[in-house]
Design a protein around this motif. Structure first.
Motif, PDB file in Angstrom:
ATOM      1  N   UNK A 130       0.845  -1.200   0.000  1.00  0.00           N
ATOM      2  CA  UNK A 130       0.000   0.000   0.000  1.00  0.00           C
ATOM      3  C   UNK A 130       0.881   1.251   0.000  1.00  0.00           C
ATOM      4  N   UNK A 131       1.951   1.217   0.807  1.00  0.00           N
ATOM      5  CA  UNK A 131       2.871   2.372   0.848  1.00  0.00           C
ATOM      6  C   UNK A 131       3.565   2.555  -0.497  1.00  0.00           C
ATOM      7  N   UNK A 134       1.352   4.339  -2.811  1.00  0.00           N
ATOM      8  CA  UNK A 134       1.325   5.777  -2.505  1.00  0.00           C
ATOM      9  C   UNK A 134       2.590   6.445  -3.018  1.00  0.00           C
ATOM     10  N   UNK A 135       3.727   5.744  -2.905  1.00  0.00           N
ATOM     11  CA  UNK A 135       4.983   6.295  -3.445  1.00  0.00           C
ATOM     12  C   UNK A 135       4.853   6.558  -4.946  1.00  0.00           C
ATOM     13  N   UNK A 137       2.159   7.272  -6.699  1.00  0.00           N
ATOM     14  CA  UNK A 137       1.329   8.430  -7.053  1.00  0.00           C
ATOM     15  C   UNK A 137       2.010   9.733  -6.622  1.00  0.00           C
ATOM     16  N   UNK A 138       2.795   9.693  -5.563  1.00  0.00           N
ATOM     17  CA  UNK A 138       3.485  10.928  -5.173  1.00  0.00           C
ATOM     18  C   UNK A 138       4.655  11.223  -6.111  1.00  0.00           C
ATOM     19  N   UNK A 139       5.084  10.223  -6.871  1.00  0.00           N
ATOM     20  CA  UNK A 139       6.169  10.441  -7.829  1.00  0.00           C
ATOM     21  C   UNK A 139       5.682  10.953  -9.167  1.00  0.00           C
ATOM     22  N   UNK A 234       4.607  21.711  -6.347  1.00  0.00           N
ATOM     23  CA  UNK A 234       5.375  20.640  -6.990  1.00  0.00           C
ATOM     24  C   UNK A 234       6.567  21.195  -7.785  1.00  0.00           C
ATOM     25  N   UNK A 257      -3.601  12.009  -8.287  1.00  0.00           N
ATOM     26  CA  UNK A 257      -4.170  11.626  -6.994  1.00  0.00           C
ATOM     27  C   UNK A 257      -5.659  11.296  -7.169  1.00  0.00           C
ATOM     28  N   UNK A 261      -7.381   7.571  -6.540  1.00  0.00           N
ATOM     29  CA  UNK A 261      -8.547   7.322  -5.678  1.00  0.00           C
ATOM     30  C   UNK A 261      -9.672   6.653  -6.469  1.00  0.00           C
TER      31      UNK A 261
ATOM     32  N   UNK B  14       5.325  15.811  -1.906  1.00  0.00           N
ATOM     33  CA  UNK B  14       5.057  14.367  -1.976  1.00  0.00           C
ATOM     34  C   UNK B  14       5.135  13.679  -0.613  1.00  0.00           C
ATOM     35  N   UNK B  17       1.860  14.629   1.172  1.00  0.00           N
ATOM     36  CA  UNK B  17       0.728  13.941   0.537  1.00  0.00           C
ATOM     37  C   UNK B  17       0.785  12.439   0.845  1.00  0.00           C
ATOM     38  N   UNK B  18       2.009  11.874   0.786  1.00  0.00           N
ATOM     39  CA  UNK B  18       2.175  10.450   1.090  1.00  0.00           C
ATOM     40  C   UNK B  18       1.723  10.129   2.504  1.00  0.00           C
ATOM     41  N   UNK B  21      -2.255  10.426   2.670  1.00  0.00           N
ATOM     42  CA  UNK B  21      -2.958   9.288   2.062  1.00  0.00           C
ATOM     43  C   UNK B  21      -2.707   8.018   2.891  1.00  0.00           C
ATOM     44  N   UNK B  75       8.878   9.783   0.392  1.00  0.00           N
ATOM     45  CA  UNK B  75       7.419   9.565   0.430  1.00  0.00           C
ATOM     46  C   UNK B  75       7.044   8.135   0.829  1.00  0.00           C
ATOM     47  N   UNK B  79       4.690   7.490   3.853  1.00  0.00           N
ATOM     48  CA  UNK B  79       3.435   6.756   3.632  1.00  0.00           C
ATOM     49  C   UNK B  79       3.321   5.590   4.609  1.00  0.00           C
TER      50      UNK B  79
END
Lengths: 286, 93
Positions: A130-131, A134-135, A137-139, A234, A257, A261, B14, B17-18, B21, B75, B79
């Motif tokens: 899961x992490x 998230x990594x 999408x943050x990238x 960003x 993001x 979702x 990031x 945000x990480x 979420x 991130x 996260x």
């Protein structure tokens, strides 16, 4: 969800949001006649053809909004079809209303029967997967995509948990949670088009990056406040031999993001329906 | 050489945000595992973050950059911490 749940403020909000999106997208399509921007792919290919001749990235950069829209559409069609075919609770036909739902066998596994290594490593795997999603999408600020991949990876974490732990899935996404994040993702994705549309007339114009307003004939100048709101979070410094340059992906990470979702909500909903059906009682037992 | 600057919004956002979420997903985690497992998750997370590395345009320590060839995907760490915190605060056993 029953139709009566859409009455009141929730229904008004949904109607207003849909109206805004409908008007914006319709007008933007009407204005397309003779106003199609060539996109960034020529510049991309001129600068990067020796390092990374990736035509897919160029396509994605030029048509980011359509790419995400079609991806999302495909996923949601899958989710709706799964719910209709397997859930049976969403569309209640009169002739089957009185029938009992098809009995479902429990998917609970006895944890003692699971290999000892898996027993200790599946929970960390689910959390780290899961992490990792998230990594991804943050990238999105430094890559061409991220939202769809994030959704798929997080959905994989959910599925792995369901396969090994059944109803005691450690990543226990409930139906309401999935619907909520899916709806939030849709709303974020769609309404991010509004600032660009209001200023330039182009739906989802990237007001944070603002590549085109310096070109002659572009319909508007982007206010600096929009650069600050959508561009600065960003912004990155590119320290190169020729000097330090500043770059921002603008609204693209936010779109990702929203897309993430969307995809998490839709794919996990498909898995949830496959496993539990669309029954409140089954979910309540879990 | 470790640098704190230039530190741009794109290196911090990031991470924030990480974490956010991750916290959101952490509230949906229901499990009853030992403290040792949580420590193992954190250790694996740091190892994973060093393998994934920071994005190439990241230059600050906060962004995960330490030196050429050694950086952490911040991130990913944020996260994971977000998930664990969300689980601790709003999750269940």
């Amino acid at each position: 969800m029953e139709m009566k749940e859409l009455r009141g403020s929730r229904g008004v909000l949904a109607a207003v949001a849909l109206l805004i999106i409908f008007i914006g997208v319709t007008v933007a399509f009407v204005q397309l006649n003779g106003n199609v921007a060539r996109g960034i792919s020529p510049e991309y290919n001129r600068l990067a053809h020796l390092q990374q001749p990736n035509s897919l990235s160029a396509w994605v950069y030029d048509w980011r909004g359509f790419d995400t829209l079609i991806e999302t559409g495909v996923i949601y069609v899958g989710a709706v079809v799964s719910v209709l075919v397997i859930g049976r609770g969403l569309v209640r036909m009169k002739q089957v209303e009185g029938e009992e739902p098809v009995p479902q066998t429990s998917l609970d596994l006895k944890i003692g029967s699971v290999n000892a290594i898996l027993k200790y490593f599946i929970f960390p795997l689910v959390i780290l997967l899961a992490a990792y999603g998230i990594l991804i999408v943050t990238g999105a600020a430094t890559s061409g995509g991220g939202g769809f991949q994030c959704g798929v990876v997080v959905a994989s974490a959910y599925l792995i948990g369901a396969v090994f732990f059944g109803k005691k899935n450690p990543l226990n996404f409930r139906r309401k949670f999935l619907i909520a994040i899916g709806s939030f993702g849709w709303a974020l994705y769609a309404l991010l088009g509004l600032p660009g549309y209001l200023v330039t007339g182009y739906w989802q114009y990237n007001v944070g990056t603002d590549l085109w307003s310096s070109i002659a004939g572009f319909p508007a100048q982007i206010p600096s406040i929009l650069h600050t709101i959508f561009g600065d979070p960003y912004r990155l410094a590119l320290v190169l031999k020729g000097g330090t340059f500043y770059s921002t992906a603008g609204i693209v990470p936010l779109i990702n993001i929203g897309e993430a979702f969307n995809v998490i909500g839709a794919i996990c909903l498909i898995f949830l329906v496959f496993i539990y059906g669309w029954s409140d009682t089954e979910e309540a037992k879990a | 050489m470790v640098m704190l600057f230039p530190m741009m919004g794109g290196e911090i956002t990031p991470i924030v945000v990480g974490f956010a979420i991750g916290f959101l997903f952490g509230t949906q985690v229901y499990s009853n595992v030992s403290r040792r497992t949580v420590v193992m998750i954190i250790c694996l997370c740091i190892v994973g973050a060093s393998l994934f590395q920071a994005p190439v345009f990241t230059w600050s320590l906060i962004g995960g950059y330490i030196t050429d060839g050694l950086s952490f995907a911040a991130p990913f760490i944020s996260a994971t911490i977000g998930i664990l915190l969300g689980w601790a605060v709003r999750g269940g056993k």
